[in-house]
Motif scaffolding. Sequence first.
Motif, PDB file in Angstrom:
ATOM      1  N   ASP A 153      16.933  -9.325   1.102  1.00 22.49           N
ATOM      2  CA  ASP A 153      16.700 -10.686   0.600  1.00 22.49           C
ATOM      3  C   ASP A 153      17.980 -11.291   0.025  1.00 22.49           C
ATOM      4  OD1 ASP A 153      14.079 -10.461   1.337  1.00 22.49           O
ATOM      5  OD2 ASP A 153      13.322 -10.066  -0.688  1.00 22.49           O
ATOM      6  N   ALA A 154      18.804 -10.445  -0.569  1.00 18.57           N
ATOM      7  CA  ALA A 154      20.053 -10.920  -1.175  1.00 18.57           C
ATOM      8  C   ALA A 154      21.180 -11.054  -0.156  1.00 18.57           C
ATOM      9  CB  ALA A 154      20.486  -9.970  -2.292  1.00 18.57           C
ATOM     10  N   GLY A 155      20.915 -10.661   1.098  1.00 20.98           N
ATOM     11  CA  GLY A 155      21.919 -10.754   2.135  1.00 20.98           C
ATOM     12  C   GLY A 155      23.013  -9.717   2.019  1.00 20.98           C
ATOM     13  N   GLU A 156      22.742  -8.632   1.293  1.00 19.76           N
ATOM     14  CA  GLU A 156      23.765  -7.616   1.061  1.00 19.76           C
ATOM     15  C   GLU A 156      23.822  -6.554   2.159  1.00 19.76           C
ATOM     16  OE1 GLU A 156      23.479  -6.001  -2.847  1.00 19.76           O
ATOM     17  OE2 GLU A 156      23.252  -7.960  -3.812  1.00 19.76           O
ATOM     18  N   ILE A 157      22.747  -6.447   2.948  1.00 19.26           N
ATOM     19  CA  ILE A 157      22.724  -5.496   4.058  1.00 19.26           C
ATOM     20  C   ILE A 157      22.061  -6.150   5.262  1.00 19.26           C
ATOM     21  CG2 ILE A 157      22.692  -3.423   2.603  1.00 19.26           C
ATOM     22  CD1 ILE A 157      19.687  -3.223   3.113  1.00 19.26           C
ATOM     23  N   THR A 158      22.316  -5.579   6.436  1.00 19.43           N
ATOM     24  CA  THR A 158      21.688  -6.055   7.664  1.00 19.43           C
ATOM     25  C   THR A 158      20.399  -5.269   7.932  1.00 19.43           C
ATOM     26  OG1 THR A 158      22.842  -4.440   9.059  1.00 19.43           O
ATOM     27  CG2 THR A 158      23.975  -6.546   8.594  1.00 19.43           C
ATOM     28  N   LEU A 159      19.620  -5.719   8.931  1.00 19.02           N
ATOM     29  CA  LEU A 159      18.404  -5.001   9.296  1.00 19.02           C
ATOM     30  C   LEU A 159      18.720  -3.579   9.760  1.00 19.02           C
ATOM     31  CD1 LEU A 159      16.379  -7.760  11.183  1.00 19.02           C
ATOM     32  CD2 LEU A 159      15.769  -6.671   9.016  1.00 19.02           C
ATOM     33  N   GLU A 160      19.800  -3.427  10.510  1.00 21.07           N
ATOM     34  CA  GLU A 160      20.178  -2.102  10.981  1.00 21.07           C
ATOM     35  C   GLU A 160      20.592  -1.208   9.822  1.00 21.07           C
ATOM     36  OE1 GLU A 160      20.385   0.876  13.667  1.00 21.07           O
ATOM     37  OE2 GLU A 160      19.669  -1.177  14.017  1.00 21.07           O
ATOM     38  N   GLU A 161      21.327  -1.782   8.853  1.00 27.79           N
ATOM     39  CA  GLU A 161      21.712  -1.016   7.669  1.00 27.79           C
ATOM     40  C   GLU A 161      20.482  -0.656   6.843  1.00 27.79           C
ATOM     41  OE1 GLU A 161      26.218  -2.736   6.803  1.00 27.79           O
ATOM     42  OE2 GLU A 161      24.472  -3.839   6.083  1.00 27.79           O
ATOM     43  N   ALA A 162      19.515  -1.553   6.799  1.00 29.48           N
ATOM     44  CA  ALA A 162      18.276  -1.274   6.066  1.00 29.48           C
ATOM     45  C   ALA A 162      17.530  -0.099   6.685  1.00 29.48           C
ATOM     46  CB  ALA A 162      17.387  -2.515   6.049  1.00 29.48           C
ATOM     47  N   TRP A 163      17.486  -0.069   8.019  1.00 26.90           N
ATOM     48  CA  TRP A 163      16.757   0.996   8.714  1.00 26.90           C
ATOM     49  C   TRP A 163      17.370   2.365   8.436  1.00 26.90           C
ATOM     50  CZ3 TRP A 163      12.239   1.765  10.736  1.00 26.90           C
ATOM     51  CH2 TRP A 163      12.026   2.873  11.575  1.00 26.90           C
ATOM     52  N   ASN A 164      18.680   2.404   8.314  1.00 29.33           N
ATOM     53  CA  ASN A 164      19.380   3.680   8.107  1.00 29.33           C
ATOM     54  C   ASN A 164      19.732   3.949   6.647  1.00 29.33           C
ATOM     55  OD1 ASN A 164      19.690   4.509  10.957  1.00 29.33           O
ATOM     56  ND2 ASN A 164      20.927   2.644  11.110  1.00 29.33           N
ATOM     57  N   HIS A 165      19.275   3.105   5.738  1.00 23.81           N
ATOM     58  CA  HIS A 165      19.663   3.229   4.326  1.00 23.81           C
ATOM     59  C   HIS A 165      19.095   4.516   3.726  1.00 23.81           C
ATOM     60  CE1 HIS A 165      20.504   2.081   0.164  1.00 23.81           C
ATOM     61  NE2 HIS A 165      21.177   1.048   0.623  1.00 23.81           N
ATOM     62  N   LYS A 166      19.933   5.230   2.974  1.00 26.69           N
ATOM     63  CA  LYS A 166      19.515   6.516   2.418  1.00 26.69           C
ATOM     64  C   LYS A 166      18.473   6.365   1.316  1.00 26.69           C
ATOM     65  CE  LYS A 166      23.444   6.753  -0.797  1.00 26.69           C
ATOM     66  NZ  LYS A 166      24.641   7.548  -1.188  1.00 26.69           N
ATOM     67  N   LYS A 167      18.309   5.137   0.791  1.00 23.48           N
ATOM     68  CA  LYS A 167      17.324   4.917  -0.267  1.00 23.48           C
ATOM     69  C   LYS A 167      16.197   3.990   0.193  1.00 23.48           C
ATOM     70  CE  LYS A 167      20.403   5.736  -4.199  1.00 23.48           C
ATOM     71  NZ  LYS A 167      20.951   5.181  -5.478  1.00 23.48           N
ATOM     72  N   LYS A 168      15.895   4.014   1.470  1.00 23.70           N
ATOM     73  CA  LYS A 168      14.886   3.076   1.968  1.00 23.70           C
ATOM     74  C   LYS A 168      13.467   3.428   1.514  1.00 23.70           C
ATOM     75  CE  LYS A 168      13.848   4.837   6.645  1.00 23.70           C
ATOM     76  NZ  LYS A 168      13.809   4.435   8.059  1.00 23.70           N
ATOM     77  N   ASN A 169      13.275   4.603   0.958  1.00 26.07           N
ATOM     78  CA  ASN A 169      11.955   4.978   0.443  1.00 26.07           C
ATOM     79  C   ASN A 169      11.765   4.624  -1.035  1.00 26.07           C
ATOM     80  OD1 ASN A 169      11.033   6.125   2.871  1.00 26.07           O
ATOM     81  ND2 ASN A 169      12.119   8.020   2.446  1.00 26.07           N
ATOM     82  N   VAL A 170      12.765   4.029  -1.663  1.00 24.85           N
ATOM     83  CA  VAL A 170      12.664   3.673  -3.083  1.00 24.85           C
ATOM     84  C   VAL A 170      11.878   2.374  -3.221  1.00 24.85           C
ATOM     85  CG1 VAL A 170      13.925   3.056  -5.176  1.00 24.85           C
ATOM     86  CG2 VAL A 170      14.816   4.840  -3.649  1.00 24.85           C
ATOM     87  N   ILE A 171      10.728   2.426  -3.873  1.00 26.71           N
ATOM     88  CA  ILE A 171       9.918   1.220  -4.070  1.00 26.71           C
ATOM     89  C   ILE A 171      10.145   0.658  -5.468  1.00 26.71           C
ATOM     90  CG2 ILE A 171       8.180   1.863  -2.378  1.00 26.71           C
ATOM     91  CD1 ILE A 171       6.374   2.779  -4.629  1.00 26.71           C
ATOM     92  N   THR A 172       9.941  -0.641  -5.609  1.00 24.33           N
ATOM     93  CA  THR A 172      10.205  -1.332  -6.868  1.00 24.33           C
ATOM     94  C   THR A 172       8.938  -1.796  -7.563  1.00 24.33           C
ATOM     95  OG1 THR A 172      10.515  -3.401  -5.648  1.00 24.33           O
ATOM     96  CG2 THR A 172      12.491  -2.093  -6.125  1.00 24.33           C
TER      97      THR A 172
END
Length: 261
Positions: A152-171
């Motif tokens: 949402d903040a434009g800090e990562i791309t969709l591809e970076e989101a898919w491979n992000h090491k913390k993609k399981n962290v919920i808020t």
Amino acid sequence: MWNYAGFVDIGAVEEQNDDRAVIGLSLLSNGAISGKIETPYIVAAVCDGVGGRLSGDRAAEMSCEVFATKTYLEGKTVNDIIDAIESANEMIYLTKVKENAPNSLFTTIAGIYADDEHLFVCNVGDSRVYRLRYQYLMRLSKDHSLVQSLLDAGEITLEEAWNHKKKNVITNCLGTAEKVNPRVVDLSDDIQERDLFFICSDGICDVLKDEEIRDILVQYRNSDNLMECCEKFKKSAIEHGSKDNMSVILIRKEVTENNGE
């Protein structure tokens, strides 16, 4: 009328199942269910208990039960859906206080309430709701997650989101605080016959990209046996390396017969 199918599965490697699902008033803690609902309205949700052995399964089950019992009536509104989720959160939170267990009893929720004229989509956490219309897939929920915030903040791309090491962290999830802020979207002006709704936990959507989900749904969108589609999702998720519990609900709004009136 609504055609539905769903399953909850412990997954390939987990020792405990923290997922729960509810369709109408039928709670599913393990196994599969399918059928038709003749009422003009339907309620369904997937809840994914957080924290492994920290009573995530209990939180998920409480959440499903409260959500279903408070919404399975005709004529519900957005405020009714919000109230149902807040009530589930309150029950979980009071249980935590009673048991002096501040670090347990957390769960996500994602679900829908739909009737002939209304569609409300809700979620807290990263379990998801999609809709397939013809051959077009739309994600109707929005994750409460670190990766979604970065997107949402434009800090990562969709591809970076898919491979992000913390993609399981919920808020955000149920059980975190005395009050919860659910996301509820009113899509009542955008519901059609033959719409196919897909609700899942992250044991599915963490390993299957949206285009892969779409391809499976398109393959089975007109099938009279939606359970075959559920089985395809389970098989595909395991083949793609899912190590989590897995839950899927499929709901299709069927064509209303014209009696010539």
